[in-house]
Structures are given as structure tokens and as C-alpha cells.
Write a protein that holds these residues in place. Structure first.
Motif, short mmCIF file in Angstrom:
data_model
loop_
_atom_site.label_atom_id
_atom_site.label_comp_id
_atom_site.label_asym_id
_atom_site.label_seq_id
_atom_site.Cartn_x
_atom_site.Cartn_y
_atom_site.Cartn_z
N ASP A 187 0.85 -1.20 0.00
CA ASP A 187 0.00 0.00 0.00
C ASP A 187 0.89 1.24 0.00
N GLY A 188 0.50 2.25 -0.82
CA GLY A 188 1.25 3.50 -0.87
C GLY A 188 2.37 3.51 -1.89
N LEU A 189 2.58 2.38 -2.59
CA LEU A 189 3.65 2.30 -3.59
C LEU A 189 3.05 2.38 -5.00
N THR A 190 3.61 3.27 -5.84
CA THR A 190 3.11 3.44 -7.20
C THR A 190 4.24 3.24 -8.20
N VAL A 191 3.98 2.49 -9.26
CA VAL A 191 4.95 2.27 -10.34
C VAL A 191 4.41 2.93 -11.62
N SER A 192 5.20 3.84 -12.21
CA SER A 192 4.78 4.53 -13.44
C SER A 192 5.85 4.34 -14.51
N PRO A 193 5.45 4.09 -15.75
CA PRO A 193 6.45 3.82 -16.80
C PRO A 193 7.23 5.07 -17.22
N ILE A 194 8.52 4.87 -17.56
CA ILE A 194 9.34 5.88 -18.25
C ILE A 194 9.73 5.23 -19.57
N LYS A 195 9.09 5.61 -20.65
CA LYS A 195 9.28 4.89 -21.91
C LYS A 195 10.51 5.34 -22.67
N LEU A 196 11.09 4.42 -23.42
CA LEU A 196 12.26 4.70 -24.25
C LEU A 196 11.84 5.40 -25.54
N LEU A 197 12.82 5.84 -26.33
CA LEU A 197 12.55 6.54 -27.58
C LEU A 197 11.67 5.70 -28.52
N ASN A 198 11.84 4.37 -28.46
CA ASN A 198 11.05 3.50 -29.34
C ASN A 198 9.72 3.09 -28.73
N GLY A 199 9.36 3.70 -27.60
CA GLY A 199 8.08 3.41 -26.96
C GLY A 199 8.10 2.22 -26.02
N GLN A 200 9.23 1.53 -25.93
CA GLN A 200 9.28 0.35 -25.06
C GLN A 200 9.25 0.75 -23.59
#
Length: 383
Positions: free
Chosen positions: A198-211
Motif C-alpha cells: 500500500d502506498g507504492l506506485t509504479v509509473s512507466p518511463i518509456k524509451l525513444l522507441n516506446g518500449q
């Protein structure tokens, strides 16, 4: 002086390498798939479990904790063959490369019993919570903070460039557990944090190719029980720097672009003395890097912590990976076709992910500073 002792392979080690090479040849016949690029590899949980069934994850874990009790050198040979084939090693990568060794070195008996058998079985995947926003490559600039509460710690802060947090089970988190007074390396600790907390959030940081490979991980009053502290409270910096010997020294630091070179030779006609001379020079550099890396594996088996030597392998190795791409692009000529054959697709992907090669695990500037400081200290001792 920074020394790399030369080392060959025993008959048993050669036999292990042949066994792994036969396995990957069956799993990944050349020209029939798009290889993964080293530690940029995606997660294939079933493949990781097939490796685990062969005893090729957590190889250095002793039998009393569910492992095969093999050597760092044997792990080097397995990893070398997997990376050369472009195998999807992403799921178990961090747990195998460095989490298992640091739990063995610093973990309590409870942590060893709880996590090592699961790592060996391919059932517990880890990522690293080290880098923070606006801190560049200064690993010690930790602002993520854990404060005491009943039965454990409350964790607040954020980490960035956290590879694989979207599918891993735990993040090994470097945080401050006491106020900074004087040296910033003092008062840091490592916590094992459940990524479903609880309280932990994971958000994407995408690469130049969208991966989606990197993530931001944010902690807001995340409760971490006392028993999930790795080692002694306040010993985090010592533990992390010893961990870097594993992170910076392996074949993953010079084999990321090897599948590109292999597919270039498989898919394109290469002829002429100039091309042969340039490819020969590349092969010679690869062989030097391999022997430096193998030397470090032998040192780890001898109980040493060759952190400075590892900085040189990563600096030279990731520069080598860029040079491989430059040479392949030059010799192949023409424009890349991202939608072309497997070689074109692989080269295009390598081109857009190449900027990450020298960033992960410390930039070249940081690594050279570490090596230079070591040499200056050695010189002062000798005077």
C-alpha cells in the motif's frame, strides 16, 4: 595499480559452456527470432523457470539455501552464452546477478531462508531502487527516507530508472534512515520492499522507441517490516558499493550488441581486407574485455570485492558496445529499415536503446573518477 590476473577454463567449465550453448541453440535457432539486447531484454517468466529447472539461476547460492552452490565463474559462462544468443533474461536478471549474492553476504538468516530458494526457483524477481530524480549519477544523493514506526519503517520518496518494476516482486531500496550529518554516505540503509505494498506506485518511463523498460517508483508512507532491512541499519553505502562489483563487471557490460554483430555476419555479405581488418580488431578488443571480466569472476570466487576493477570493465565494455554498432552501421552501408529483415530490425532497436548502455550502473565519468581516486590513494600509500 589495478590488476587483472589472466585465467583459463577447466575441463568442467568448458563442458558447462558447451551444455549451455547446446541449450540456447535449441531454444533460439539463429535467424528465426529477434534477439534481445543484453539487459534490455524483456521478461519471459517461463523461460526463466526453464533456466531455473536446469540450476542456472542463483548458481552461487549454497545447497543449504536451495541453490546448486556453484561458482561466479560458472555463472559467468552461463550468462555469456545466454547474452550472446540474445535470450530473454529480463525477469530474473537482477535477482540472479546481485540480489542473491548480497543477501548471502549481508542478509539475516530469516531473509536467506525466505528469499534465496525463491530466487533459485525463478519465483522471486527483484529490481533496484537506487537512482533518484534530479540526482544524476550521484548515487549517494539519497533523499528517499525511512522513519521509525512500530514494528518497522515508513518509507517516503521516489526512485527513477527502475528497470522491470512493472513485473518484479520486490525492489531493493537504498534510503536514508538517519539525518545527514557530515558525509552523505553515512546513515543509509537498504530495505527490501514488496512492490504490491500500500502506498507504492509504479509509473512507466518509456524509451525513444516506446518500449517500457524503466519506471518511476514512488513511496508514500510505505510500511516495511523490521525483518526486511538488509544488513545493519546505516550500513547501506558499504553494501551497495560492494554490490556494484556484480553489477558492473559481467559479460552484460560488453555483450549487449553482440547479437547485432552476429546477425550482421549472418544476413549480410562482408568481404575485403579492410572489413576483415576492422572486424579482427573488434574481436581482439572483445577478447581482452572477456578476460578482464573473467578475471573478476575468479576474484569474486576468491572472496574479493573487485569494485574498482569492475568500473574499468563497465567503462571499456559499454564504449565497446557503441563501437560495435558504429562499425556494423558503417560496413552495412545505406539507410536502416526498421521494418526490414531481422538484422535491420535489430540494428534499429539497438540504435535507439544505445544511449542507455553507458548510463546504467554509473556513467563513464563517474566510473573514471572512481578509478582515478583509487589510483591516487594507492600512490599516496606508496610514497
Amino acid at each position: 595499480m589495478i590488476e587483472f590476473r589472466p585465467s583459463g577454463l577447466t575441463e568442467d567449465e568448458e563442458a558447462l559452456r558447451a551444455e549451455v550453448r547446446e541449450f540456447v541453440a535449441e531454444e533460439f535457432p539463429s535467424g528465426t527470432y529477434l534477439p534481445e539486447l543484453g539487459i534490455n531484454a524483456g521478461a519471459d517468466v517461463e523461460f526463466s523457470r526453464r533456466l531455473a529447472a536446469r540450476g542456472w539461476i542463483g548458481m552461487v547460492v549454497p545447497q543449504e539455501y536451495g541453490g546448486p552452490g556453484r561458482s561466479a565463474t560458472e555463472r559467468f559462462l552461463v550468462v555469456e552464452e545466454l547474452l550472446a544468443a540474445g535470450a530473454p533474461v529480463g525477469a530474473h536478471w537482477v535477482a540472479d546477478r546481485q540480489t542473491a549474492p548480497v543477501i548471502l553476504s549481508f542478509g539475516s538468516e530469516r531473509l536467506k531462508r525466505e528469499f534465496l530458494p525463491r530466487i533459485v526457483g525463478g519465483d522471486a524477481f527483484f529490481c533496484l531502487g537506487m537512482s533518484e530524480p534530479d540526482s544524476g549519477s550521484d548515487l549517494a544523493s539519497v533523499r528517499t527516507r525511512a522513519t521509525r514506526t512500530e514494528g518497522g519503517w515508513l518509507l517516503n520518496g521516489s526512485k527513477v530508472w527502475t528497470s522491470g518494476a512493472q513485473y518484479c516482486h520486490y525492489v531493493m531500496t537504498l534510503c536514508r534512515t538517519s539525518p545527514q550529518e557530515g558525509r552523505k554516505h553515512v546513515g543509509l540503509s537498504q530495505l527490501i520492499v514488496d512492490l504490491t505494498s500500500d502506498g507504492l506506485t509504479v509509473s512507466p518511463i518509456k524509451l525513444l522507441n516506446g518500449q517500457h523498460h524503466f519506471n518511476e517508483v514512488v513511496f508514500e508512507d510505505v510500511f516495511v517490516p523490521d525483518h526486511m532491512v538488509l544488513g545493519e541499519v546505516g550500513s547501506g553505502w558499504h553494501q551497495v558499493t560492494s554490490e556494484l562489483a556484480y553489477e558492473r563487471s559481467g559479460p552484460d557490460r560488453f555483450l549487449t550488441t553482440f547479437p547485432v554483430l552476429r546477425y550482421f555476419l549472418d544476413f549480410r555479405d562482408v568481404a575485403g581486407p579492410e572489413a576483415e581488418l576492422r572486424l579482427g580488431a573488434l574481436a581482439a578488443r572483445y577478447w581482452v574485455l572477456r578476460n578482464m571480466s573473467l578475471s573478476i569472476a575468479r576474484s569474486l570466487d576468491g572472496g574479493e570485492v573487485p569494485a574498482v576493477e569492475a568500473t574499468l570493465v563497465k567503462d571499456l565494455g559499454t564504449s565497446f558496445e557503441h563501437d560495435v554498432l558504429d562499425l556494423v552501421r558503417d560496413l552495412s552501408g545505406g539507410e536502416q529499415e526498421p521494418g526490414g529483415d531481422l538484422f535491420d530490425q535489430l540494428l534499429a532497436e539497438a540504435t535507439v536503446t544505445a544511449p542507455t548502455f553507458t548510463l546504467r550502473g554509473g556513467t563513464n565519468e563517474v566510473l573514471r573518477t572512481v578509478a582515478a581516486k583509487h589510483l591516487l590513494r594507492e600512490k599516496r600509500r606508496a610514497l
